[in-house]
Enzyme design. Structure first.
Site, PDB file in Angstrom:
ATOM      1  N   SER A 106      19.638 -42.277  66.606  1.00  0.00           N
ATOM      2  CA  SER A 106      18.851 -41.240  67.282  1.00  0.00           C
ATOM      3  C   SER A 106      19.038 -39.859  66.665  1.00  0.00           C
ATOM      4  CB  SER A 106      19.282 -41.194  68.756  1.00  0.00           C
ATOM      5  OG  SER A 106      18.773 -40.042  69.385  1.00  0.00           O
ATOM      6  N   GLU A 161      19.373 -37.386  68.322  1.00  0.00           N
ATOM      7  CA  GLU A 161      20.335 -36.674  69.166  1.00  0.00           C
ATOM      8  C   GLU A 161      21.696 -36.553  68.474  1.00  0.00           C
ATOM      9  OE1 GLU A 161      20.087 -35.282  72.373  1.00  0.00           O
ATOM     10  OE2 GLU A 161      17.917 -35.538  72.233  1.00  0.00           O
ATOM     11  N   TYR A 197      25.331 -39.409  75.474  1.00  0.00           N
ATOM     12  CA  TYR A 197      24.376 -40.299  74.790  1.00  0.00           C
ATOM     13  C   TYR A 197      24.489 -40.130  73.287  1.00  0.00           C
ATOM     14  CZ  TYR A 197      19.789 -41.925  73.077  1.00  0.00           C
ATOM     15  OH  TYR A 197      18.782 -42.542  72.373  1.00  0.00           O
TER      16      TYR A 197
HETATM   17  P1  NAP Z   1      13.789 -47.860  77.035  1.00  0.00           P
HETATM   18  O1  NAP Z   1      12.320 -47.921  77.295  1.00  0.00           O
HETATM   19  O2  NAP Z   1      14.657 -47.161  78.011  1.00  0.00           O
HETATM   20  O3  NAP Z   1      14.301 -49.378  76.878  1.00  0.00           O
HETATM   21  C1  NAP Z   1      15.640 -49.677  76.672  1.00  0.00           C
HETATM   22  C2  NAP Z   1      15.936 -51.048  77.261  1.00  0.00           C
HETATM   23  O4  NAP Z   1      17.362 -51.170  77.285  1.00  0.00           O
HETATM   24  C3  NAP Z   1      15.466 -51.216  78.684  1.00  0.00           C
HETATM   25  O5  NAP Z   1      14.243 -51.894  78.712  1.00  0.00           O
HETATM   26  C4  NAP Z   1      16.578 -52.012  79.367  1.00  0.00           C
HETATM   27  O6  NAP Z   1      16.247 -53.381  79.410  1.00  0.00           O
HETATM   28  C5  NAP Z   1      17.777 -51.854  78.455  1.00  0.00           C
HETATM   29  N1  NAP Z   1      18.816 -51.056  79.125  1.00  0.00           N
HETATM   30  C6  NAP Z   1      18.670 -49.946  79.881  1.00  0.00           C
HETATM   31  N2  NAP Z   1      19.861 -49.505  80.330  1.00  0.00           N
HETATM   32  C7  NAP Z   1      20.781 -50.371  79.835  1.00  0.00           C
HETATM   33  C8  NAP Z   1      22.180 -50.469  79.955  1.00  0.00           C
HETATM   34  N3  NAP Z   1      22.881 -49.593  80.675  1.00  0.00           N
HETATM   35  N4  NAP Z   1      22.802 -51.482  79.324  1.00  0.00           N
HETATM   36  C9  NAP Z   1      22.105 -52.369  78.587  1.00  0.00           C
HETATM   37  N5  NAP Z   1      20.763 -52.344  78.444  1.00  0.00           N
HETATM   38  C10 NAP Z   1      20.121 -51.358  79.064  1.00  0.00           C
HETATM   39  O7  NAP Z   1      14.094 -47.236  75.592  1.00  0.00           O
HETATM   40  P2  NAP Z   1      13.088 -47.002  74.356  1.00  0.00           P
HETATM   41  O8  NAP Z   1      12.449 -45.688  74.508  1.00  0.00           O
HETATM   42  O9  NAP Z   1      12.282 -48.232  74.161  1.00  0.00           O
HETATM   43  O10 NAP Z   1      14.136 -46.851  73.165  1.00  0.00           O
HETATM   44  C11 NAP Z   1      14.665 -48.011  72.503  1.00  0.00           C
HETATM   45  C12 NAP Z   1      16.001 -47.629  71.876  1.00  0.00           C
HETATM   46  O11 NAP Z   1      15.789 -46.559  70.964  1.00  0.00           O
HETATM   47  C13 NAP Z   1      17.051 -47.120  72.876  1.00  0.00           C
HETATM   48  O12 NAP Z   1      18.328 -47.545  72.423  1.00  0.00           O
HETATM   49  C14 NAP Z   1      16.953 -45.608  72.766  1.00  0.00           C
HETATM   50  O13 NAP Z   1      18.157 -44.980  73.111  1.00  0.00           O
HETATM   51  C15 NAP Z   1      16.627 -45.462  71.295  1.00  0.00           C
HETATM   52  N6  NAP Z   1      15.891 -44.236  70.942  1.00  0.00           N
HETATM   53  C16 NAP Z   1      14.760 -43.907  71.608  1.00  0.00           C
HETATM   54  C17 NAP Z   1      14.066 -42.751  71.260  1.00  0.00           C
HETATM   55  C18 NAP Z   1      12.792 -42.371  71.974  1.00  0.00           C
HETATM   56  O14 NAP Z   1      12.332 -41.224  71.791  1.00  0.00           O
HETATM   57  N7  NAP Z   1      12.181 -43.275  72.734  1.00  0.00           N
HETATM   58  C19 NAP Z   1      14.526 -41.951  70.204  1.00  0.00           C
HETATM   59  C20 NAP Z   1      15.674 -42.341  69.511  1.00  0.00           C
HETATM   60  C21 NAP Z   1      16.347 -43.503  69.877  1.00  0.00           C
HETATM   61  P3  NAP Z   1      16.581 -54.344  80.685  1.00  0.00           P
HETATM   62  O15 NAP Z   1      16.563 -53.471  81.923  1.00  0.00           O
HETATM   63  O16 NAP Z   1      15.463 -55.332  80.643  1.00  0.00           O
HETATM   64  O17 NAP Z   1      17.909 -54.939  80.397  1.00  0.00           O
END
Ligand code: NAP
Length: 323
Positions: free
Chosen positions: A131, A133, A155
């Site tokens: 990320s 971040e 995070y």
């Molecule tokens: P998201 O929509 O929040 O999806 C993440 C998934 O992780 C959720 O569907 C959930 O699946 C699971 N999850 C949530 N809390 C958890 C926990 N405490 N322990 C284990 N699993 C958990 O995230 P996203 O936006 O698709 O992002 C995907 C990844 O990229 C994440 O790791 C995020 O941090 C990273 N990221 C995102 C961005 C952005 O701008 N979107 C930027 C940089 C990095 P279940 O509830 O089905 O288990």
């Protein structure tokens, strides 16, 4: 396109999230057999997969990233060629309230996947959702892959540690393991807890007659916002290289949150100043003032460039709200 009788297999950990759903759509279109995990696949609604019409085309498994046995079992059952680790606590704001859960799910989750891959004889390609971040405050500079990490939230600390685990396992054990250092990317599948979606929904309600006021934290923060469906394509491209590496995925464009608010309210014909307040109670204990990426390496080595910028993004998110 993979049209052989023996399709490539992908395991998407966190398939129900924003990126998991768009990646599923992309990989299915490329002919992959897609497996996906949720912490509880029996109870999860998989609404994002349903919204994209792909829920019935994937194999779903339960996997807790923090539980090594369940990680190993998910890998054995799906027998993937490529693993995308997207499952973890993903909110910067929530990480201040749940630091241990955040650290565990991101860092231990990544470590479990890397260790489990070492147990299996078949070589597997691994993608980690690193990320922007990790960089912390960039002081009006665009980050490159060589910019040092100065994380400013639990995070970000967790993502930085997982990032270095991936680099270390690549170097120490020769694993194919990539860090996609993604800057903020948005879509209609973003939950409303994330600020862009909160703004889009509030503007939509106010345009339809709601008299509410929208309270936000700092409006002067600057971010590099892109479009999620394009960012999952960058993830896939990294995994098709012969050699694994780390890549910044960003638009290269910096905009303030105030710019995004103004743009979103303008899309529905409103002046944001009449409806939005900045509330100190919503300020984070530590925040990033400026976050911007330099995606030049991804353009050169992956042939990837973002086409949707902040302004196009606000209109697209608004258009796709179901009334
Ligand atoms: P998201 O929509 O929040 O999806 C993440 C998934 O992780 C959720 O569907 C959930 O699946 C699971 N999850 C949530 N809390 C958890 C926990 N405490 N322990 C284990 N699993 C958990 O995230 P996203 O936006 O698709 O992002 C995907 C990844 O990229 C994440 O790791 C995020 O941090 C990273 N990221 C995102 C961005 C952005 O701008 N979107 C930027 C940089 C990095 P279940 O509830 O089905 O288990």
């Amino acid at each position: 396109m993979n049209t052989t009788a023996n399709p490539k297999k992908a395991l998407i950990c966190g398939i129900g999230g924003q990126d998991g759903a768009y990646l599923t759509q992309l990989l299915l279109a490329k002919g992959y057999q897609v497996w996906g995990t949720s912490r509880d696949a029996q109870m999860s609604s998989f609404n994002n997969l349903r919204a994209l019409g792909v829920k019935e085309r994937v194999n779903l498994l339960s996997m807790a990233p923090t539980d090594f046995r369940s990680v190993l079992s998910a890998l054995k059952r799906s027998d993937p060629d490529e693993v995308f680790f997207l499952a973890a606590q993903s909110s910067v704001g929530l990480s201040f309230d749940q630091p241990a859960e955040t650290l565990e799910s991101i860092s231990s989750g990544t470590l479990n996947l890397l260790e489990a891959m070492r147990f299996l004889s078949k070589p597997i390609k691994f993608y980690h959702a690193s990320s922007s971040e990790c960089f912390g405050d960039l002081g009006q500079q665009a980050a490159t892959e060589d910019t040092p990490f100065r994380p400013r939230s639990p995070y970000a600390v967790a993502k930085a540690s997982a990032h270095w685990l991936v680099s270390n396992y690549r170097e120490a054990y020769g694993l194919f393991a990539c860090n996609g250092i993604l800057f903020n990317h948005e879509s209609p599948l973003r939950p409303e807890r994330f600020v862009t979606q909160k703004i889009v929904y509030a503007a939509h309600r106010i345009a339809r007659g709601s008299t509410e006021r929208l309270a936000l934290g700092r409006l002067d923060i600057v971010r590099d916002w892109g479009w999620a469906p394009e960012y999952v394509d960058a993830m896939w491209r990294m995994m098709q290289k012969d050699k694994s590496d780390d890549y910044i995925i960003a638009t290269g464009e910096a905009n303030s949150l105030q710019d995004f608010v103004a743009e979103t309210f303008a899309v529905v014909g409103l002046n944001w100043k009449e409806h939005v307040d900045s509330d100190r109670a919503l300020f984070r204990p530590t925040d990033i003032s400026w976050s911007q990426g330099n995606p030049e390496k991804a353009a050169r080595q992956l042939g990837w460039t973002a086409t949707v910028r902040m302004r196009g993004m606000a209109a697209r998110m608004m258009q796709q709200i179901k009334v």
